[in-house]
Design a protein around this motif. Sequence first.
Motif, mmCIF file in Angstrom:
data_model
loop_
_atom_site.group_PDB
_atom_site.id
_atom_site.type_symbol
_atom_site.label_atom_id
_atom_site.label_comp_id
_atom_site.label_asym_id
_atom_site.label_seq_id
_atom_site.Cartn_x
_atom_site.Cartn_y
_atom_site.Cartn_z
ATOM 1 N N THR A 81 -7.450 17.609 -5.185
ATOM 2 C CA THR A 81 -8.454 17.743 -4.133
ATOM 3 C C THR A 81 -9.136 16.411 -3.847
ATOM 4 O O THR A 81 -9.440 16.081 -2.690
ATOM 5 N N LYS A 82 -9.361 15.615 -4.894
ATOM 6 C CA LYS A 82 -9.994 14.306 -4.724
ATOM 7 C C LYS A 82 -9.093 13.357 -3.941
ATOM 8 O O LYS A 82 -9.539 12.666 -3.010
ATOM 9 N N LEU A 83 -7.801 13.325 -4.291
ATOM 10 C CA LEU A 83 -6.875 12.409 -3.624
ATOM 11 C C LEU A 83 -6.680 12.782 -2.162
ATOM 12 O O LEU A 83 -6.660 11.912 -1.281
ATOM 13 N N TYR A 113 10.533 9.311 -5.231
ATOM 14 C CA TYR A 113 9.898 8.039 -4.900
ATOM 15 C C TYR A 113 10.717 7.254 -3.885
ATOM 16 O O TYR A 113 11.946 7.188 -3.963
ATOM 17 N N ALA A 114 10.033 6.652 -2.922
ATOM 18 C CA ALA A 114 10.700 5.838 -1.899
ATOM 19 C C ALA A 114 9.762 4.738 -1.437
ATOM 20 O O ALA A 114 8.571 4.977 -1.229
ATOM 21 N N LYS A 115 10.315 3.540 -1.312
ATOM 22 C CA LYS A 115 9.573 2.444 -0.712
ATOM 23 C C LYS A 115 9.908 2.372 0.776
ATOM 24 O O LYS A 115 10.964 2.815 1.207
ATOM 25 N N HIS A 116 8.991 1.778 1.543
ATOM 26 C CA HIS A 116 9.201 1.650 2.985
ATOM 27 C C HIS A 116 8.991 0.205 3.424
ATOM 28 O O HIS A 116 8.017 -0.434 3.023
ATOM 29 N N ASP A 117 9.919 -0.274 4.225
ATOM 30 C CA ASP A 117 9.765 -1.577 4.856
ATOM 31 C C ASP A 117 8.930 -1.397 6.125
ATOM 32 O O ASP A 117 9.190 -0.490 6.914
ATOM 33 N N LEU A 143 2.194 18.563 1.093
ATOM 34 C CA LEU A 143 1.536 18.084 -0.125
ATOM 35 C C LEU A 143 2.449 18.162 -1.339
ATOM 36 O O LEU A 143 2.233 17.451 -2.331
ATOM 37 N N PHE A 144 3.467 19.007 -1.284
ATOM 38 C CA PHE A 144 4.414 19.069 -2.393
ATOM 39 C C PHE A 144 5.138 17.730 -2.540
ATOM 40 O O PHE A 144 5.378 17.256 -3.653
ATOM 41 N N GLN A 145 5.465 17.092 -1.407
ATOM 42 C CA GLN A 145 6.075 15.769 -1.449
ATOM 43 C C GLN A 145 5.082 14.731 -1.989
ATOM 44 O O GLN A 145 5.465 13.809 -2.708
ATOM 45 N N VAL A 146 3.829 14.892 -1.635
ATOM 46 C CA VAL A 146 2.791 13.945 -2.076
ATOM 47 C C VAL A 146 2.639 13.965 -3.591
ATOM 48 O O VAL A 146 2.534 12.928 -4.245
ATOM 49 N N PHE A 147 2.640 15.178 -4.186
ATOM 50 C CA PHE A 147 2.333 15.309 -5.614
ATOM 51 C C PHE A 147 3.559 15.541 -6.488
ATOM 52 O O PHE A 147 3.418 15.731 -7.705
ATOM 53 N N TYR A 148 4.761 15.509 -5.923
ATOM 54 C CA TYR A 148 5.979 15.842 -6.667
ATOM 55 C C TYR A 148 6.126 15.013 -7.944
ATOM 56 O O TYR A 148 6.535 15.526 -8.980
ATOM 57 N N ASN A 149 5.794 13.738 -7.873
ATOM 58 C CA ASN A 149 5.844 12.881 -9.069
ATOM 59 C C ASN A 149 4.460 12.551 -9.605
ATOM 60 O O ASN A 149 4.251 11.528 -10.261
ATOM 61 N N TYR A 209 0.837 -1.207 0.000
ATOM 62 C CA TYR A 209 0.000 0.000 0.000
ATOM 63 C C TYR A 209 0.872 1.256 0.000
ATOM 64 O O TYR A 209 0.630 2.197 -0.768
ATOM 65 N N PHE A 210 1.900 1.277 0.847
ATOM 66 C CA PHE A 210 2.781 2.440 0.947
ATOM 67 C C PHE A 210 3.615 2.640 -0.314
ATOM 68 O O PHE A 210 4.114 3.740 -0.560
ATOM 69 N N ALA A 211 3.794 1.597 -1.115
ATOM 70 C CA ALA A 211 4.598 1.696 -2.331
ATOM 71 C C ALA A 211 3.815 2.281 -3.502
ATOM 72 O O ALA A 211 4.411 2.608 -4.543
ATOM 73 N N ARG A 212 2.511 2.438 -3.362
ATOM 74 C CA ARG A 212 1.692 2.963 -4.443
ATOM 75 C C ARG A 212 2.054 4.418 -4.751
ATOM 76 O O ARG A 212 2.388 5.191 -3.848
ATOM 77 N N PHE A 213 1.976 4.808 -6.015
ATOM 78 C CA PHE A 213 2.356 6.162 -6.408
ATOM 79 C C PHE A 213 1.424 7.217 -5.810
ATOM 80 O O PHE A 213 1.829 8.371 -5.646
ATOM 81 N N ASP A 214 0.199 6.845 -5.495
ATOM 82 C CA ASP A 214 -0.720 7.823 -4.912
ATOM 83 C C ASP A 214 -0.658 7.836 -3.388
ATOM 84 O O ASP A 214 -1.470 8.506 -2.739
ATOM 85 N N THR A 215 0.310 7.105 -2.814
ATOM 86 C CA THR A 215 0.347 6.953 -1.355
ATOM 87 C C THR A 215 1.701 7.269 -0.737
ATOM 88 O O THR A 215 1.768 7.881 0.343
ATOM 89 N N TYR A 216 2.808 6.876 -1.391
ATOM 90 C CA TYR A 216 4.120 6.951 -0.751
ATOM 91 C C TYR A 216 4.489 8.354 -0.269
ATOM 92 O O TYR A 216 5.201 8.524 0.723
ATOM 93 N N GLY A 217 3.999 9.381 -0.968
ATOM 94 C CA GLY A 217 4.366 10.756 -0.612
ATOM 95 C C GLY A 217 3.927 11.183 0.773
ATOM 96 O O GLY A 217 4.501 12.107 1.361
ATOM 97 N N PHE A 218 2.919 10.517 1.333
ATOM 98 C CA PHE A 218 2.455 10.871 2.678
ATOM 99 C C PHE A 218 3.437 10.407 3.752
ATOM 100 O O PHE A 218 3.278 10.768 4.918
ATOM 101 N N LEU A 219 4.442 9.615 3.368
ATOM 102 C CA LEU A 219 5.452 9.170 4.319
ATOM 103 C C LEU A 219 6.738 9.979 4.208
ATOM 104 O O LEU A 219 7.727 9.685 4.875
#
Length: 218
Positions: free
Chosen positions: A107-109, A144-148, A63-69, A41-51
């Motif tokens: 706004t939706k995301l 982009y970053a993955k989290h263990d 939010l700039f980190q969330v939407f950067y990519n 879940y955290f690896a998803r492109f619409d999710t990882y930025g919140f970490l």
Amino acid sequence: VTETETSVSSSTTQDSQTDSVEPESSVRELTREECDEFEEYFARFDTYGFLLSCYSEITDADLFQVFYNGAGDMYYPTEEEIDEYFAYCGYSEMEVEVLGVSREYATKLVREKTGHDFYDFKSMDTYYSGASDAFLWTAGDVNYAKHDVISGNCIDDIYVLRVHESSDFDIYYDSGFYSYDKEVALKKVGDSYQFLSNQYIIGENIMEDYCYNLVVDK
């Protein structure tokens, strides 16, 4: 009313009261399988930025980190919009890519991932183009970053997980805050989750007061 009837009535009332008492919730440790599902879940492109930013209140998330990519739905501006952006920045040209995200998608995301309105958050520190109804910025790399997921607990619909940036993605961030574990809290809503907080852990100490630090019952 006889003594027997009174006794039966009293017993029935007590049983009814007992049945109506909700059982107390207890903290449960997540299984390895559940932790792996959160990693996906955290690896998803619409999710990882919140970490990628530290916050004790979700509306302080960057939010700039969330939407950067693009957060899964990148907007590519036209040449006219790029010129408009450069004029706003005071540059004639730049050796970087101009990217963006539509206001509708942003706004939706944010509503889906946080339960809050987009404008409850601090500014994205980007340029808003009224012509395209999109936020624009320059990007010279990726974030982009993955989290263990190391471990996690839950109580009712609240989940708290201890995570660390995957060793495959932290080669440039082997010192400073990027090297610390993080504790992220989420609330399950339907089939998805909403972020509540995300904070770095130094040793065993969370950097700020943290109300979602659940302790597993032994």
